[in-house]
Motif scaffolding. Structure first.
Motif, mmCIF file in Angstrom:
data_model
loop_
_atom_site.group_PDB
_atom_site.id
_atom_site.type_symbol
_atom_site.label_atom_id
_atom_site.label_comp_id
_atom_site.label_asym_id
_atom_site.label_seq_id
_atom_site.Cartn_x
_atom_site.Cartn_y
_atom_site.Cartn_z
ATOM 1 N N ILE A 15 1.057 -1.200 0.451
ATOM 2 C CA ILE A 15 0.152 0.188 0.211
ATOM 3 C C ILE A 15 1.452 1.480 -0.169
ATOM 4 C CG2 ILE A 15 -1.830 1.366 0.763
ATOM 5 C CD1 ILE A 15 -2.715 -1.613 2.497
ATOM 6 N N GLU A 16 0.890 2.349 -0.835
ATOM 7 C CA GLU A 16 1.952 3.213 -1.513
ATOM 8 C C GLU A 16 1.312 4.161 0.228
ATOM 9 O OE1 GLU A 16 0.633 5.053 -4.490
ATOM 10 O OE2 GLU A 16 -0.946 5.508 -4.426
ATOM 11 N N SER A 17 2.556 5.224 0.394
ATOM 12 C CA SER A 17 2.381 5.696 0.935
ATOM 13 C C SER A 17 2.021 7.654 0.521
ATOM 14 C CB SER A 17 3.930 6.299 1.378
ATOM 15 O OG SER A 17 4.438 7.673 2.701
ATOM 16 N N PRO A 18 1.603 8.284 1.216
ATOM 17 C CA PRO A 18 1.002 8.029 2.671
ATOM 18 C C PRO A 18 0.175 7.427 3.071
ATOM 19 C CG PRO A 18 -0.028 10.634 1.614
ATOM 20 C CD PRO A 18 0.921 9.100 0.350
ATOM 21 N N VAL A 19 -1.502 6.777 1.697
ATOM 22 C CA VAL A 19 -2.166 6.401 2.156
ATOM 23 C C VAL A 19 -1.938 4.534 3.053
ATOM 24 C CG1 VAL A 19 -4.444 4.735 1.372
ATOM 25 C CG2 VAL A 19 -3.071 6.655 0.209
ATOM 26 N N CYS A 20 -0.632 4.499 3.708
ATOM 27 C CA CYS A 20 -0.334 2.877 4.278
ATOM 28 C C CYS A 20 -0.933 4.171 5.753
ATOM 29 C CB CYS A 20 0.605 2.821 4.518
ATOM 30 S SG CYS A 20 1.557 3.723 4.202
ATOM 31 N N PHE A 21 -0.518 4.996 5.715
ATOM 32 C CA PHE A 21 -0.425 5.165 7.101
ATOM 33 C C PHE A 21 -2.121 5.364 7.914
ATOM 34 C CE2 PHE A 21 3.055 6.938 5.719
ATOM 35 C CZ PHE A 21 4.091 7.095 6.317
ATOM 36 N N GLU A 22 -2.501 5.520 7.187
ATOM 37 C CA GLU A 22 -4.120 6.346 7.407
ATOM 38 C C GLU A 22 -5.360 4.476 7.137
ATOM 39 O OE1 GLU A 22 -8.145 7.990 7.842
ATOM 40 O OE2 GLU A 22 -5.808 8.043 8.466
ATOM 41 N N VAL A 23 -4.806 3.927 6.255
ATOM 42 C CA VAL A 23 -5.188 2.727 6.839
ATOM 43 C C VAL A 23 -4.442 2.022 7.497
ATOM 44 C CG1 VAL A 23 -5.416 0.681 5.505
ATOM 45 C CG2 VAL A 23 -5.077 2.729 3.927
ATOM 46 N N GLU A 24 -3.972 1.667 8.329
ATOM 47 C CA GLU A 24 -3.154 1.552 8.996
ATOM 48 C C GLU A 24 -3.856 1.594 10.847
ATOM 49 O OE1 GLU A 24 0.961 -0.261 11.008
ATOM 50 O OE2 GLU A 24 0.413 1.673 10.551
ATOM 51 N N ARG A 25 -3.633 3.064 10.680
ATOM 52 C CA ARG A 25 -4.578 3.957 11.646
ATOM 53 C C ARG A 25 -5.984 3.718 11.585
ATOM 54 N NH1 ARG A 25 -8.136 7.663 12.992
ATOM 55 N NH2 ARG A 25 -7.833 8.287 10.966
ATOM 56 N N ARG A 26 -6.159 2.937 11.155
ATOM 57 C CA ARG A 26 -7.989 3.189 11.294
ATOM 58 C C ARG A 26 -8.374 1.612 11.493
ATOM 59 N NH1 ARG A 26 -11.457 5.723 6.196
ATOM 60 N NH2 ARG A 26 -13.821 4.655 7.567
ATOM 61 N N LEU A 27 -7.897 0.680 11.308
ATOM 62 C CA LEU A 27 -7.425 -0.772 11.314
ATOM 63 C C LEU A 27 -7.425 -0.865 12.541
ATOM 64 C CD1 LEU A 27 -6.587 -2.219 8.093
ATOM 65 C CD2 LEU A 27 -8.994 -2.309 8.325
#
Length: 264
Positions: A15-27
């Motif tokens: 999952i590309e940055s910076p999307v990966c940070f938001e996906v991980e945070r929400r999970l």
């Protein structure tokens, strides 16, 4: 949310940055189960293990050294946070992106003006930029440790860094995230951990570093004993951190043949 109870853990990949940070945070915020983004945390664990051994060979103390990370994408941000967890000093970081610098600051890091400035200030330099040849030989400071991890062509070739005065230098061929995530996930699932704490990642890195041979920066990722050692260390860290729902037995992940023989 509705189907999460049917899974033991979630591993995120590619999952590309910076999307990966938001996906991980929400999970992590929504679910009470382990969530591991391997490109971030698996890479950071392997890098911390390599950094521990590299600094030891160079006669430097990782806990008090100035650490610099060039490139603050998914891997670089996680590496900066991981190294910051074992250092008494703020991690210096450089990235041309404003969002990347904001993440560095949020994690307690310290921005450098540019890559050359970082090179002049850091005792340990970790580069994960994707840009071959970014680090110039004249920027290398005598006695530095340099881990230029971009594959297949690093930011500076180890032989060039050593010729310029580095005490130790390596590229990304030996720093493989396969070293960490199988054992981390195994332990997180076996302990039914609510989440993966930073202390669990650090424990995994220590376990990896301790199993490197005399001529190895990190051990071979195909060694089963490495993954058992990581799992055991992570399970102990999960119980100590209070996130484990299950207590594993005292012989958890000890050498399988030896354990079988002992029971006979």
């Amino acid at each position: 949310m509705h189907i999460a109870q049917g899974f033991g853990a979630i591993q995120l990949e590619d999952i590309e940055s910076p999307v990966c940070f938001e996906v991980e945070r929400r999970l992590v915020e929504s679910l009470s189960m382990p969530v591991l983004h391997d490109d971030q945390h698996g890479t950071a664990v392997a890098t911390l293990a390599a950094a521990q051994n590299a600094m030891q060979r160079a006669g430097l103390d990782l806990a008090v050294a100035r650490i610099g990370v060039i490139g603050l994408g998914a891997a670089g941000t996680a590496i900066a946070r991981m190294l910051g967890a074992v250092s008494s000093r703020p991690v210096i970081g450089y990235d041309p992106g404003a969002d990347a610098i904001a993440r560095l600051l949020a994690g307690g890091g310290e921005p450098a003006r540019d890559a050359e400035d970082l090179m002049q200030r850091a005792d340990l330099v970790v580069a994960v930029t994707g840009r071959a040849g970014l680090i110039r030989a004249e920027w290398v400071r005598r006695g530095q440790v340099i881990l230029a991890l971009t594959n297949p062509d690093p930011e500076i070739r180890p032989e060039d860094a050593l010729a310029a005065g580095a005490a130790f230098a390596a590229d990304g061929r030996s720093v493989n995230n396969l070293l960490g995530y199988p054992g981390i996930l195994r332990a997180a699932i076996d302990t039914r951990a609510r989440r993966i704490e930073q202390s669990m990642y650090v424990a995994a890195a220590h376990a990896i570093a301790s199993r490197a041979g005399a001529n190895e920066l990190v051990p071979n990722p195909l060694r089963p004993d490495v993954h058992r050692g990581v799992a055991r260390a992570v399970a102990e860290a999960a119980m100590k951190a209070g996130v484990a729902r299950v207590t594993v037995p005292s012989d958890y992940q000890l050498d399988a043949p030896a354990a079988r023989n002992a029971r006979r």
